[in-house]
Design a protein around this motif. Structure first.
Motif, PDB file in Angstrom:
ATOM      1  N   SER A   1      -0.509  -4.474   1.780  1.00 35.49           N
ATOM      2  CA  SER A   1       0.608  -5.406   1.913  1.00 35.49           C
ATOM      3  C   SER A   1       1.783  -4.921   1.069  1.00 35.49           C
ATOM      4  O   SER A   1       1.612  -4.252   0.048  1.00 35.49           O
ATOM      5  CB  SER A   1       0.190  -6.806   1.466  1.00 35.49           C
ATOM      6  OG  SER A   1      -0.219  -6.797   0.106  1.00 35.49           O
ATOM      7  N   ASN A   2       2.969  -5.214   1.519  1.00 32.87           N
ATOM      8  CA  ASN A   2       4.213  -4.877   0.815  1.00 32.87           C
ATOM      9  C   ASN A   2       4.483  -3.372   0.749  1.00 32.87           C
ATOM     10  O   ASN A   2       5.311  -2.936  -0.052  1.00 32.87           O
ATOM     11  CB  ASN A   2       4.229  -5.467  -0.602  1.00 32.87           C
ATOM     12  CG  ASN A   2       4.089  -6.982  -0.592  1.00 32.87           C
ATOM     13  OD1 ASN A   2       4.657  -7.644   0.282  1.00 32.87           O
ATOM     14  ND2 ASN A   2       3.329  -7.515  -1.530  1.00 32.87           N
ATOM     15  N   VAL A   3       3.791  -2.591   1.547  1.00 34.89           N
ATOM     16  CA  VAL A   3       4.088  -1.163   1.648  1.00 34.89           C
ATOM     17  C   VAL A   3       4.704  -0.902   3.020  1.00 34.89           C
ATOM     18  O   VAL A   3       4.108  -1.252   4.046  1.00 34.89           O
ATOM     19  CB  VAL A   3       2.817  -0.298   1.473  1.00 34.89           C
ATOM     20  CG1 VAL A   3       3.138   1.166   1.743  1.00 34.89           C
ATOM     21  CG2 VAL A   3       2.251  -0.458   0.068  1.00 34.89           C
ATOM     22  N   VAL A   4       5.888  -0.337   3.045  1.00 34.01           N
ATOM     23  CA  VAL A   4       6.547  -0.019   4.308  1.00 34.01           C
ATOM     24  C   VAL A   4       6.209   1.443   4.637  1.00 34.01           C
ATOM     25  O   VAL A   4       6.874   2.376   4.160  1.00 34.01           O
ATOM     26  CB  VAL A   4       8.070  -0.235   4.225  1.00 34.01           C
ATOM     27  CG1 VAL A   4       8.745   0.082   5.564  1.00 34.01           C
ATOM     28  CG2 VAL A   4       8.381  -1.681   3.819  1.00 34.01           C
ATOM     29  N   TYR A   5       5.170   1.649   5.406  1.00 33.46           N
ATOM     30  CA  TYR A   5       4.688   3.001   5.711  1.00 33.46           C
ATOM     31  C   TYR A   5       5.716   3.803   6.497  1.00 33.46           C
ATOM     32  O   TYR A   5       5.728   5.029   6.444  1.00 33.46           O
ATOM     33  CB  TYR A   5       3.367   2.920   6.478  1.00 33.46           C
ATOM     34  CG  TYR A   5       2.224   2.445   5.607  1.00 33.46           C
ATOM     35  CD1 TYR A   5       1.466   3.335   4.866  1.00 33.46           C
ATOM     36  CD2 TYR A   5       1.925   1.083   5.510  1.00 33.46           C
ATOM     37  CE1 TYR A   5       0.427   2.902   4.052  1.00 33.46           C
ATOM     38  CE2 TYR A   5       0.897   0.629   4.700  1.00 33.46           C
ATOM     39  CZ  TYR A   5       0.148   1.544   3.968  1.00 33.46           C
ATOM     40  OH  TYR A   5      -0.867   1.101   3.155  1.00 33.46           O
TER      41      TYR A   5
ATOM     42  N   MET B   1      -6.561  -3.208  -6.839  1.00 30.30           N
ATOM     43  CA  MET B   1      -5.716  -2.022  -6.993  1.00 30.30           C
ATOM     44  C   MET B   1      -4.368  -2.436  -7.558  1.00 30.30           C
ATOM     45  O   MET B   1      -3.730  -3.371  -7.072  1.00 30.30           O
ATOM     46  CB  MET B   1      -5.530  -1.325  -5.639  1.00 30.30           C
ATOM     47  CG  MET B   1      -4.721  -0.038  -5.711  1.00 30.30           C
ATOM     48  SD  MET B   1      -4.447   0.715  -4.084  1.00 30.30           S
ATOM     49  CE  MET B   1      -6.109   1.143  -3.601  1.00 30.30           C
ATOM     50  N   SER B   2      -3.928  -1.750  -8.620  1.00 28.18           N
ATOM     51  CA  SER B   2      -2.636  -2.065  -9.223  1.00 28.18           C
ATOM     52  C   SER B   2      -1.500  -1.621  -8.316  1.00 28.18           C
ATOM     53  O   SER B   2      -1.684  -0.820  -7.398  1.00 28.18           O
ATOM     54  CB  SER B   2      -2.509  -1.361 -10.578  1.00 28.18           C
ATOM     55  OG  SER B   2      -2.382   0.045 -10.397  1.00 28.18           O
ATOM     56  N   ASN B   3      -0.293  -2.142  -8.565  1.00 28.39           N
ATOM     57  CA  ASN B   3       0.875  -1.737  -7.786  1.00 28.39           C
ATOM     58  C   ASN B   3       1.115  -0.241  -7.895  1.00 28.39           C
ATOM     59  O   ASN B   3       1.481   0.415  -6.924  1.00 28.39           O
ATOM     60  CB  ASN B   3       2.119  -2.498  -8.248  1.00 28.39           C
ATOM     61  CG  ASN B   3       2.279  -3.806  -7.486  1.00 28.39           C
ATOM     62  OD1 ASN B   3       1.708  -3.974  -6.422  1.00 28.39           O
ATOM     63  ND2 ASN B   3       3.048  -4.710  -8.043  1.00 28.39           N
ATOM     64  N   GLN B   4       0.910   0.298  -9.111  1.00 24.96           N
ATOM     65  CA  GLN B   4       1.116   1.730  -9.321  1.00 24.96           C
ATOM     66  C   GLN B   4       0.167   2.536  -8.434  1.00 24.96           C
ATOM     67  O   GLN B   4       0.575   3.475  -7.751  1.00 24.96           O
ATOM     68  CB  GLN B   4       0.889   2.095 -10.786  1.00 24.96           C
ATOM     69  CG  GLN B   4       1.029   3.600 -11.053  1.00 24.96           C
ATOM     70  CD  GLN B   4       0.683   3.955 -12.500  1.00 24.96           C
ATOM     71  OE1 GLN B   4       0.391   3.077 -13.301  1.00 24.96           O
ATOM     72  NE2 GLN B   4       0.719   5.237 -12.807  1.00 24.96           N
ATOM     73  N   GLU B   5      -1.115   2.148  -8.430  1.00 23.88           N
ATOM     74  CA  GLU B   5      -2.093   2.847  -7.607  1.00 23.88           C
ATOM     75  C   GLU B   5      -1.795   2.674  -6.121  1.00 23.88           C
ATOM     76  O   GLU B   5      -1.912   3.610  -5.330  1.00 23.88           O
ATOM     77  CB  GLU B   5      -3.497   2.332  -7.921  1.00 23.88           C
ATOM     78  CG  GLU B   5      -3.995   2.714  -9.307  1.00 23.88           C
ATOM     79  CD  GLU B   5      -5.345   2.080  -9.607  1.00 23.88           C
ATOM     80  OE1 GLU B   5      -6.206   2.782 -10.164  1.00 23.88           O
ATOM     81  OE2 GLU B   5      -5.538   0.897  -9.278  1.00 23.88           O
ATOM     82  N   LYS B   6      -1.378   1.463  -5.749  1.00 22.79           N
ATOM     83  CA  LYS B   6      -1.112   1.178  -4.346  1.00 22.79           C
ATOM     84  C   LYS B   6      -0.028   2.093  -3.792  1.00 22.79           C
ATOM     85  O   LYS B   6      -0.161   2.637  -2.690  1.00 22.79           O
ATOM     86  CB  LYS B   6      -0.704  -0.291  -4.184  1.00 22.79           C
ATOM     87  CG  LYS B   6      -0.356  -0.683  -2.761  1.00 22.79           C
ATOM     88  CD  LYS B   6      -0.223  -2.188  -2.614  1.00 22.79           C
ATOM     89  CE  LYS B   6       0.951  -2.749  -3.381  1.00 22.79           C
ATOM     90  NZ  LYS B   6       1.136  -4.190  -3.128  1.00 22.79           N
ATOM     91  N   PHE B   7       1.026   2.294  -4.552  1.00 23.27           N
ATOM     92  CA  PHE B   7       2.134   3.095  -4.042  1.00 23.27           C
ATOM     93  C   PHE B   7       1.850   4.598  -4.124  1.00 23.27           C
ATOM     94  O   PHE B   7       2.481   5.379  -3.436  1.00 23.27           O
ATOM     95  CB  PHE B   7       3.432   2.733  -4.759  1.00 23.27           C
ATOM     96  CG  PHE B   7       4.016   1.433  -4.277  1.00 23.27           C
ATOM     97  CD1 PHE B   7       4.602   1.368  -3.027  1.00 23.27           C
ATOM     98  CD2 PHE B   7       3.941   0.291  -5.040  1.00 23.27           C
ATOM     99  CE1 PHE B   7       5.134   0.179  -2.552  1.00 23.27           C
ATOM    100  CE2 PHE B   7       4.458  -0.906  -4.575  1.00 23.27           C
ATOM    101  CZ  PHE B   7       5.058  -0.970  -3.329  1.00 23.27           C
ATOM    102  N   VAL B   8       0.900   4.992  -4.945  1.00 28.11           N
ATOM    103  CA  VAL B   8       0.457   6.391  -4.940  1.00 28.11           C
ATOM    104  C   VAL B   8      -0.439   6.642  -3.733  1.00 28.11           C
ATOM    105  O   VAL B   8      -0.226   7.573  -2.950  1.00 28.11           O
ATOM    106  CB  VAL B   8      -0.274   6.744  -6.249  1.00 28.11           C
ATOM    107  CG1 VAL B   8      -0.990   8.087  -6.108  1.00 28.11           C
ATOM    108  CG2 VAL B   8       0.708   6.804  -7.412  1.00 28.11           C
ATOM    109  N   VAL B   9      -1.439   5.782  -3.554  1.00 24.63           N
ATOM    110  CA  VAL B   9      -2.412   5.956  -2.485  1.00 24.63           C
ATOM    111  C   VAL B   9      -1.745   5.861  -1.111  1.00 24.63           C
ATOM    112  O   VAL B   9      -2.087   6.597  -0.176  1.00 24.63           O
ATOM    113  CB  VAL B   9      -3.528   4.898  -2.620  1.00 24.63           C
ATOM    114  CG1 VAL B   9      -4.437   4.903  -1.398  1.00 24.63           C
ATOM    115  CG2 VAL B   9      -4.336   5.132  -3.895  1.00 24.63           C
TER     116      VAL B   9
END
Length: 490
Positions: free
Chosen positions: A449-453, A1-9
């Motif tokens: 990882s690297n997402v602060v929910y 999953m790309s960074n762009q997709e990760k932060f959307v999802v």
């Protein structure tokens, strides 16, 4: 999953079962934008509700079209297709449609590159989503220290995170007509306000379930506080309780009548939901008075069966905590919560109780052994003896996820996340709402990882504040004050 997709999802809480970011531009949520809703429901049943939802979420009036379909989609599930030109929702009922709109609100970002945004933008996605568990509950305590706006905010957040039930345990907060003395006078909320919250929750897809403790915790106060909600101001009612005031005197017919009047009025106030939580945990010193002392198990069985029958006649199932039904000295329960005692003879009582009582198995730790995941033997035990079981975690994140997986794998009744008095602060709220909603909806979910929910939670709290038209500093965010003022008041 790309960074762009990760932060959307990662914007969506709880995480959907399946989501794919597709190519194309953003869909503009503004007046006249085309949204198609496919479901078995007629336009007349949906139009007003959906227009109201869009006005609250985005201050927009879309152009809706309605088509028949969606019958094969699971209850509460939905499909969502978003392209630059169009948005399409498919569901089998209103709950699924509501959930699709909740997902859309979380996905949306405000207009970019301007000082003040005038619309919202949806990324192009394809979502197929349905819950792992049918009963997705959260237990909310309404303390004197909990303002009405705060309990409303937690109700709204629970609904936003796709919980479909919330148990409301009033700690002396609701003034009932049958016994107006049974509340804290200076904090009591009238029935009209409670009814408003019940109807609000229903409009958001959340059923509120009342709780009144019919065994232990009869003080309507935390044991460490030393308070007894009724006796502190009305000592003349002491005969309704065991001598220490913590547990109801179940052999006193006046206590039964008193409780009957309370629970029937409370059940009516909550619009007669299909469940009622009778508590029954931590009944310390039970059977200590001269009236209760002899043959206590038979007296407790009669007490429970009376209220079981009362609610059965009202079309409601009883929910109760599990701990007094297990012998704390039994080596099988080492590492697990069990507060029954063989000297009271309660450890065999479960055999005589109707099996349509819902057992709420509260386990707040993570009793791993030799580095292995817990086997959650108490939940297995109650399932094997014929009960429907709700797993009930609290603050242990590994336990929340593990119990969600257990409920899914073993096809248990569902999950009831507890919050108690530790529901403030973004880190705790992340545990109680973000982690728990994922355990209920999609327990196999693994955080990126690297997402602060927590920051998405904070955004969602702002949205709840906007919906409530909050104005005061203490109402915003996850705490009333950023710094505890108490140490500075000397």
């Amino acid at each position: 999953m790309s960074n762009q997709e990760k932060f959307v999802v990662s914007r969506i809480i709880p995480a959907p079962s399946h989501i794919e970011c597709v190519s194309g531009g953003m869909f503009k949520l503004a007046d006249g934008c085309p949204i198609t809703v496919i479901s078995p429901l007629a336009e007349a049943e949906l139009s007003a509700t959906l227009h109201d939802t869009c006005n609250v979420y985005w201050k927009a009036t879309p152009s809706f079209s309605f088509q028949a379909g969606g019958e094969g989609i699971a209850a509460d599930g939905y499909r969502l297709r978003v392209t630059a030109e169009h948005c399409e929702i498919t569901a089998s009922g209103l709950s699924g449609i509501r959930n699709a709109f909740k997902t859309m609100r979380q996905l949306a970002e405000s207009e970019r590159g301007v000082l003040k945004s005038t619309c919202w933008l949806l990324p192009p996605v394809a979502v197929e989503d349905e819950p792992a568990l049918a009963f997705r509950g959260i237990h909310l305590c309404w303390f004197p220290e909990t303002p009405t706006w705060e309990i409303e905010k937690n109700i709204r957040l629970a609904a936003y995170y796709k919980f479909n039930y919330a148990v409301i345990e009033s700690w002396g907060m609701i003034r009932l007509e049958s016994h107006p003395e049974y509340c804290w006078d200076e904090f009591a909320v009238d029935k009209k306000e409670v009814s408003r919250l019940v109807k609000l929750a229903a409009s958001l897809g959340l059923t509120l379930i009342p709780q009144l403790n019919l065994f232990g915790h009869a003080t309507s106060s935390r044991c460490g506080s030393g308070k007894q909600m009724l006796l502190d101001r009305h000592p003349e009612y002491a005969s309704l309780f065991e001598p220490d005031g913590w547990t109801w005197c179940i052999a006193n017919p006046c206590a039964r009548q008193y409780l009957t009047e309370l629970v029937t009025e409370l059940h009516d106030l909550f619009d007669k939901p299909p469940f009622f939580h009778i508590g029954c945990d931590e009944a310390y010193n039970a059977g200590s008075c001269s009236l209760c002392r002899e043959n206590y198990p038979a007296k407790l069985k009669a007490h429970l069966m009376y209220f079981y029958s009362l609610f059965a006649k009202r079309g409601a199932r009883v929910m109760m905590w599990h701990d007094m039904l297990l012998n704390r000295d039994d080596p099988r329960w080492e590492g697990y919560t069990a507060y029954g005692h063989s000297s009271r003879g309660l450890d065999e009582l479960y055999k005589e109780l109707p099996k349509d009582i819902i057992i709420c198995d509260w386990q707040y730790g993570y009793p791993e052994k030799d580095g292995k995941e817990p086997d959650w033997r108490t939940s297995h035990f109650f399932k094997q003896t014929g009960f429907d079981v709700l797993v009930c975690p609290w603050l242990e994140r590994r336990g929340i996820k593990s119990l969600g997986c257990l409920a899914k794998q073993e096809k248990l009744f569902g999950i009831l996340e507890t919050t108690w008095h530790w529901y403030r602060g973004s880190f705790r709220k992340e545990t109680l709402f973000v982690i728990a909603s994922n355990a209920a909806w999609h327990p196999d979910w693994t955080p990126e990882s690297n997402v602060v929910y927590r920051e998405y939670l904070n955004r969602h709290l702002r949205e709840m504040d906007q919906d409530m038209k909050s104005k005061k500093y203490i109402q915003f965010g996850s705490v009333q004050y950023q710094i505890n003022p108490a140490p500075y008041q000397d």
